[in-house]
Write a protein that holds these residues in place. Structure first.
Motif, short mmCIF file in Angstrom:
data_model
loop_
_atom_site.label_atom_id
_atom_site.label_comp_id
_atom_site.label_asym_id
_atom_site.label_seq_id
_atom_site.Cartn_x
_atom_site.Cartn_y
_atom_site.Cartn_z
N CYS A 138 -15.24 10.81 -11.71
CA CYS A 138 -14.83 10.44 -10.35
C CYS A 138 -15.78 9.37 -9.86
O CYS A 138 -16.96 9.34 -10.23
CB CYS A 138 -14.81 11.64 -9.40
SG CYS A 138 -16.39 12.48 -9.23
N LYS A 147 1.35 4.23 -2.98
CA LYS A 147 1.16 5.67 -2.78
C LYS A 147 2.41 6.45 -3.19
O LYS A 147 2.33 7.56 -3.69
CB LYS A 147 0.84 5.96 -1.32
CG LYS A 147 -0.52 5.44 -0.89
CD LYS A 147 -0.78 5.74 0.57
CE LYS A 147 -2.12 5.19 1.00
NZ LYS A 147 -2.36 5.43 2.42
N GLU A 194 -16.25 11.28 -2.27
CA GLU A 194 -15.52 10.51 -1.28
C GLU A 194 -15.27 9.09 -1.80
O GLU A 194 -16.02 8.60 -2.64
CB GLU A 194 -16.30 10.45 0.03
CG GLU A 194 -16.54 11.79 0.69
CD GLU A 194 -15.25 12.41 1.20
OE1 GLU A 194 -14.30 11.64 1.49
OE2 GLU A 194 -15.19 13.65 1.28
N PRO A 195 -14.23 8.40 -1.32
CA PRO A 195 -13.98 7.02 -1.81
C PRO A 195 -15.16 6.10 -1.58
O PRO A 195 -15.43 5.23 -2.39
CB PRO A 195 -12.74 6.58 -1.02
CG PRO A 195 -12.08 7.85 -0.61
CD PRO A 195 -13.16 8.85 -0.40
N ALA A 196 -15.89 6.29 -0.48
CA ALA A 196 -17.02 5.41 -0.19
C ALA A 196 -17.98 6.12 0.73
O ALA A 196 -17.59 7.00 1.51
CB ALA A 196 -16.56 4.10 0.44
N THR A 245 -17.13 6.44 -6.73
CA THR A 245 -17.33 6.14 -5.31
C THR A 245 -18.17 4.88 -5.21
O THR A 245 -18.71 4.39 -6.21
CB THR A 245 -18.03 7.29 -4.59
OG1 THR A 245 -18.07 7.01 -3.18
CG2 THR A 245 -19.48 7.43 -5.06
N GLU A 246 -18.25 4.34 -4.00
CA GLU A 246 -19.08 3.18 -3.73
C GLU A 246 -20.00 3.49 -2.56
O GLU A 246 -19.60 4.17 -1.61
CB GLU A 246 -18.23 1.95 -3.39
CG GLU A 246 -17.51 1.37 -4.59
CD GLU A 246 -16.91 0.01 -4.29
OE1 GLU A 246 -17.49 -0.70 -3.48
OE2 GLU A 246 -15.85 -0.31 -4.86
N LYS A 295 0.83 -1.20 0.00
CA LYS A 295 0.00 0.00 0.00
C LYS A 295 0.87 1.26 0.00
O LYS A 295 0.63 2.20 -0.74
CB LYS A 295 -0.92 -0.01 1.23
CG LYS A 295 -2.06 -1.00 1.13
CD LYS A 295 -2.97 -0.87 2.34
CE LYS A 295 -4.12 -1.86 2.25
NZ LYS A 295 -4.98 -1.77 3.44
N LYS A 326 -13.73 16.07 -5.47
CA LYS A 326 -14.34 14.86 -6.02
C LYS A 326 -15.19 14.16 -4.97
O LYS A 326 -15.27 14.57 -3.82
CB LYS A 326 -13.26 13.90 -6.53
CG LYS A 326 -12.49 14.43 -7.71
CD LYS A 326 -11.56 13.36 -8.27
CE LYS A 326 -10.84 13.83 -9.52
NZ LYS A 326 -9.99 12.76 -10.10
N GLU A 364 -20.67 6.96 -10.30
CA GLU A 364 -19.65 7.83 -10.87
C GLU A 364 -20.32 9.10 -11.35
O GLU A 364 -21.49 9.11 -11.73
CB GLU A 364 -18.91 7.14 -12.01
CG GLU A 364 -19.78 6.58 -13.13
CD GLU A 364 -18.95 5.85 -14.15
OE1 GLU A 364 -18.06 6.48 -14.72
OE2 GLU A 364 -19.19 4.65 -14.36
#
Length: 1165
Positions: A355, A267, A283-285, A357-358, A263, A281, A347
């Protein structure tokens, strides 16, 4: 590796190969990293699980650990450490090959759940996975002391068992742990003559039993001190290495957290790609509970950019569920009432930029809304545990004393909607215990107590002495009507006959013997079925010989003053019991008997109070004594020789009346104070004390609060659940028994006051008023908050004045009636059913003085430009403003006062609303809003334009025609719809077809040239005008036509000869023989032609098929179809299709075979 500690676990079977391999498995979630080493020799194949513990300063990947994981070798931080152990396992020394047991005891008196015990070796190895013949665990529970006993037994200790151990017990938010050591001493060494003897097995069941133990082959090894290694930058090596070499490099340089390393490396390598379209954008989730609302938002660089939202690659359309919201450059997707189908990938697309997200939708846990109740039954009764959960169809788990129950002959499970039942048809003593029910979000338990059935004898059988030919009747009464039994004489069962009869009526059992004979004398016994109980009596046969000697004796009453008499001639009987007073009487001749109560003579021979007489015996019987039976009774006997009289007093004692006026006088967090009044009637005996019971409101199961008699009339109930309504009842106890329960008290709830409100502050001050606001208390409790009380006091004073008569529910309040210029202190308390909370105070004095603030209009962005609406639409403008004291707002339109009959205006302290229900073009203009505060003013102008579709163009004229072209001119419409004309749509139509076709769209000029017209045709033209509302309803049609002249060509027509199309019927496609399966729809088809249209006739076996609904005939442009619905063997045969018209006829035929599929045919397939 310097500073590395290793322990090895050996297992595997023999192999003939010889090799050494190593593989690093990575770091587990807790504990040191693991490696597998396989060492092989010609005799044995060993797999070594090496557990390495690296020093903290050399753990490269340690800073990459997720926040929810603790560092290996460190204890996880628990919420609360408490002393749960009452006995801890002690360190011990064991001899190799011997057994050893460690014991730990836990007190569960104050625990809400069953404690969970873990045995660990070192700091991470959970020994529960190693349970077997070598390692055994045992758990017992003492119901009386509520103590759990845990045992760990190591069978035949080996060297590998030595080391430090730890046992850990947890229960909800409580935990405790202790450590102990095990030292293994070597037994007397026996020289091994065979190498294979070193491979011992654990356990003593046989040669192949247990696991292989290779500890005898291990030898102590001296560690060589390694020279210090030069430090290198591992990350630089990883950046330049191939992915296939990552594991090798990690193993070489001691990187144990391979996942964290990858990980971090990712990065370091990947630089985030900057997006030109997005400022912020997604959020990731996103995580949301089922049924809740979720908002996803992005911020764009271009506020006018168009945004598309996709769900799993499919574009989302606006609806009541999916809402799109635009606020400046911020775009929001709002999902209302999320369901499991919304758990997907989303998206946001802006041109070429995206962008992602889930969204994770979590189902809310299933909670228990109605808890289990304790049940007390007797053996054989039916038991039903009932529980109610929050969702229909939810799954629950039933357990008894920690063991899950399964559906078998003893236990039955039932559910109906949100209710679930555990049913035991016939309870037994083995069913005693604690029953648990578990859901995904809660649990409940209930106790089951089962007692043996007790049969009470209400009336026993009595000895009888009878004479010949008389009737003998044995009678007994028991408490259960359903109990049956048998009669025995001298140990032999009595057989019924014409002379001997046995009856069972309710609770009474009788044995009647008619015409008694000397052989009937003996011992008679009644034995109830199913009970260790018997009732016996003796039948005496009296043979009388009479010698008549005439004589006279004065009557005499022989009254027995023993037994239930407390003093001479006084009898005490318990209410409800039977009183039988047998008085022996002598005298010759037989005297006459007279019974009286007071002055009233008793003559009844039947009934509840009656007299029974036999020779020399008079019986006074009261069935089920009552209070009214108390009094002085007298018996008088007379005959010619004289008279005798006796008096006696009967007292009836009873259980007392129930206590009265049971009520709750105060509650605490888990307590309640209960008082009641003593019963009015004590039953004739002194009240000894009281018994209390309570239950939850809505439940039918009462729980005893005391088993010993409580003497006072006030009681403090404890160990109740806060926020749950309870009811109480009380029983009075005297020397006779327990009274009926009192009337149930009013429901009460154990509850504690809330904590004080938080963040009390002053929001606004005017002349004579002060506005306060605050936040709810940090600790509310189950009773909630009914409202708030606001009090104020002049600074320096001690008298607090309540500002509101009733509690306010909002978290704000304006205190009025204050003196201007004074300083005041304020405080707020929360109020609920338990009373007032501690106050939240403003300790510094607040001066009451008006604050002047300049007026300011905060005009929304969309109103700063021309505001356009269509005719008929609603106009609703909300314009906030500020200023103190309260501003005055005025409106004008085009410099004149606003007509309130056309426009509605509503103004509050902070905003004003301009509302037009249905806009018309007369509402267009400039609206000016003025906000005044004393001599200060602020103004804002809003331009509103109401538009509609334009009228049609005028004067549409064809100005010129040449070749295949035509020139068209027109003038703009008279009515432009109150906005600019943005174009015209031109259409043409041929006079032959009169169909309109569009030639030009959005034509800017009021003229155009139309080309590619057809020679010899005449054309009309029409024009639509267009503005921002759309095209005009009507079109302007050209006044003249455009004629496209021919160029001198002539066409000579050929003479037309009409062909005769009539013909006789002819089948062009015949019928085909078919074999169909019985029970499946079938059809046969053919095709025919002929003119005029022929008539179609279908025949089966030369018989015309008429209107039988089993046959369906179709004729589709000559294609003929006969459909047969589910044919059977009867439908097989020859089918004929015949076509007939005036010119002739034709026919075709085929054979149809119907076949039935047998089981053998299906097997072949």
């Amino acid at each position: 590796m310097e500073g590395v500690k290793c322990s090895m676990i050996l297992h595997q079977e023999c192999d003939d190969s010889s090799r050494l391999t190593g593989r690093r498995e990575g770091r587990p979630r807790s504990g040191p990293p693991l490696c597998d080493l396989t060492v092989s020799c010609p005799l044995i194949n060993l797999t070594l699980l090496v557990v390495a513990s690296f020093p903290a300063e050399k753990d490269v990947g340690r800073d990459e650990l997720p926040e929810d994981e603790h560092v290996p070798g460190e204890e996880p931080q628990l919420s609360e450490i408490t002393g749960l152990f009452i006995e801890k396992p002690q360190s011990a020394t064991a001899t190799k090959g011997k057994d050893i047991t460690f014991v730990a005891k836990v007190d569960s008196t104050d625990l809400l759940r069953k404690p969970v015990m873990k045995w660990l070796k070192g700091k991470w190895l959970d020994l529960s996975s190693k349970a077997g013949k070598h390692l055994k665990f045992k758990e017992t529970y003492d119901r009386n002391t509520k103590i759990y006993t845990y045992e760990m037994n190591i069978v035949k200790v080996v060297d590998g068992d030595a080391g430090g151990y730890r046992c850990e017990v947890t229960s909800k938010d409580k935990c405790d742990s202790c450590t102990f050591d095990l030292t293994v001493e070597a037994a007397e060494e026996v020289q091994q003559t065979n190498l294979l003897e070193a491979f011992k097995r654990s356990g003593g069941a046989g040669e192949d039993a247990g696991d292989l133990d290779f500890s005898g082959l291990l030898k102590k090894r001296e560690w060589k001190k390694e020279e210090p290694v030069e430090e290198v930058d591992v990350w630089e090596i990883l950046k330049n290495a191939k992915p296939c070499d990552y594991e090798k490099i990690a193993f070489q340089y001691g990187i144990t957290d391979l996942r964290g390393m990858l990980k971090r490396l990712k990065k370091m390598r990947v630089e985030p790609k900057k997006s030109d379209a997005f400022i912020r954008k997604l959020e990731p989730a996103y995580s949301v509970e089922k049924g809740k609302r979720i908002v996803m938002s992005v911020e764009l660089a271009d506020s006018d950019a168009h945004v598309k939202w996709l769900k799993n690659g499919q574009e989302i359309k606006p609806s009541a569920k999916y809402l799109f919201e635009t606020i400046g450059s911020v775009r929001k997707l709002i999902i209302n009432k999320s369901t499991l189908s919304d758990d997907a990938a989303y998206e946001c697309v802006v041109d070429e930029d995206k962008c992602f997200t889930e969204v994770f939708v979590q189902e809310p846990p299933v909670t228990i809304t109605k808890l289990l109740d304790d049940i007390h039954v007797v053996v054989g009764d039916k038991v039903e545990f009932e529980v109610e959960v929050s969702e229909d169809g939810a799954n629950v788990i039933w357990m008894k004393d920690g063991v899950e129950l399964s559906r078998d002959g003893k236990y039955r499970f039932k559910k109906d909607g949100t209710k679930h039942w555990l049913i035991i048809n016939e309870a037994s003593k083995e069913d005693i215990g604690t029953y648990y029910v578990y859901t995904s979000g809660g649990e409940s338990k209930g106790e089951l107590e089962v007692e043996d059935k007790q049969l009470e004898v209400l009336q026993s059988i009595a000895d009888l002495t009878v004479k010949a030919t008389e009737q003998a009747m044995f009678k007994c009464e028991v408490s259960d009507e359903k109990v049956t039994g048998k009669w025995f004489k001298d140990g032999v069962e009595v057989i019924p006959s014409n002379r001997i009869k046995m009856t069972h009526t309710g609770r009474v059992h009788k044995l009647v013997i008619d015409d008694v004979k000397p052989e009937d004398a003996g011992d008679y016994t009644f034995v109830p079925d199913g009970y260790a109980l018997s009732l016996s009596a003796k039948l005496n046969f009296l043979e009388i010989k009479i010698n008549y000697v005439p004589r006279q004796d004065p009557p005499k009453i022989h009254l027995d003053t023993t037994g239930s008499m407390v003093n001479k001639n006084t009898i005490i009987v318990v209410a409800g019991n039977k009183l039988r007073l047998d008085v022996e009487i002598t005298g010759e001749p037989a005297p006459t008997v007279c019974w009286k109560k007071g002055l009233t003579e008793i003559t009844n021979a039947e009934g509840r109070v009656r007299l029974e007489s036999r020779k020399n015996l008079s019986s006074f019987v009261i069935e089920g004594a009552e209070r009214g039976d108390e009094g002085v009774y007298s018996i008088t006997v007379t005959n010619p020789a004289g008279e005798d009289k006796a008096e006696l007093t009967i007292r009836v004692v009873d259980v007392p009346d129930p206590p009265e006026n049971v009520r709750c006088t105060g509650v605490g967090e888990d307590t309640a104070s209960i008082i009641w009044d003593a019963p009015k009637f004590d039953g004739g005996a002194v009240i000894k004390g009281y018994l209390m019971e309570r239950k939850k409101k809505g439940s039918s199961r009462w729980t005893k609060l005391n088993f010993d008699i409580y003497e006072l009339t006030e009681y403090e109930a404890k160990k109740m659940i806060e926020g749950v309504f309870y009811e109480m009842r009380v029983f009075a106890v005297n020397g006779i028994g327990v009274s009926q329960p009192s009337v149930t008290s009013k429901p009460f709830m154990p509850i504690a006051p809330t904590s004080e409100p938080t963040r009390l502050m002053v929001e606004d001050i005017t002349d004579g008023t002060c506005a306060l606001k605050w936040l709810p208390p940090d600790r509310v409790g189950a009773g909630g908050v009914d409202g708030y009380i606001i009090e104020y006091c002049i600074e320096g004073g001690s008298e607090w004045v309540q500002a509101n008569e009733t509690p306010v529910e909002k978290n704000m309040y304006r205190v009025r009636g204050l003196q201007v210029g004074e300083k005041y202190l304020f405080r707020v308390v929360a109020v609920n059913i338990a009373g007032r909370s501690p106050p939240a105070e403003i300790t510094q004095g607040v001066t009451i003085r008006e604050i002047t603030e300049h007026p300011k209009i905060r005009l929304p962005r969309q109103l700063r430009t021309k505001f356009i609406k269509k005719v008929g639409e609603k106009v609703n403008l909300v314009i906030p403003f500020q200023g103190k004291p309260r501003p005055t707002v005025t409106w004008t339109k085009d410099g004149a006062p606003l007509d309130t009959s056309m426009v509605n205006v509503r103004t509050t302290e902070v905003d004003t609303i301009l509302f037009i229900r249905q806009a018309t073009r007369e509402h267009s203009g400039q609206y000016t809003m003025s906000v005044h505060v004393e001599n200060m003013v602020d103004k804002a102008t809003i331009e509103i334009q109401i538009v509609e579709k334009p009228g049609p163009p005028i004067s549409v004229t064809v100005t010129d025609v040449w070749g295949f072209n035509a020139a068209l001119d027109w003038k703009p419409p008279k009515d432009s719809g109150n906005c600019e004309i943005i174009g015209y749509t031109v259409q043409k139509a041929d006079l032959k077809t009169k169909e309109w076709f569009t030639v030009y769209e959005h034509n800017r000029r009021p003229s155009c040239t139309i080309s590619d017209l057809v020679m010899g045709n005449q054309y009309l033209f029409r024009v639509f005008s267009e503005n921002i509302c759309g095209q005009s309803e009507e079109a302007g049609v050209s006044k003249n036509k455009a004629v496209i002249a021919k160029t001198g060509l002539e066409y000579n027509k050929q003479p037309y000869l009409e062909k005769d199309m009539n013909s006789s019927p002819k089948f062009i496609t015949p019928l085909v023989d078919r074999c169909v399966v019985a029970g499946y729809n079938a059809s046969i088809s053919c095709a025919v032609r002929g003119c005029p249209k022929p008539k179609i006739i279908w025949m089966k076996n030369k018989m015309i098929i008429g209107g039988d609904p089993k046959y369906l005939m179709h004729n589709n442009q000559g294609v003929l179809t006969l459909s047969i619905r589910k044919p059977s063997l009867f439908d097989g045969g020859q089918y004929i299709c015949k076509a007939v018209n005036d010119l002739g006829e034709d026919q075709v035929e085929c054979k149809l075979e119907v076949r039935v599929i047998t089981e053998k045919d299906e097997v072949k397939k």
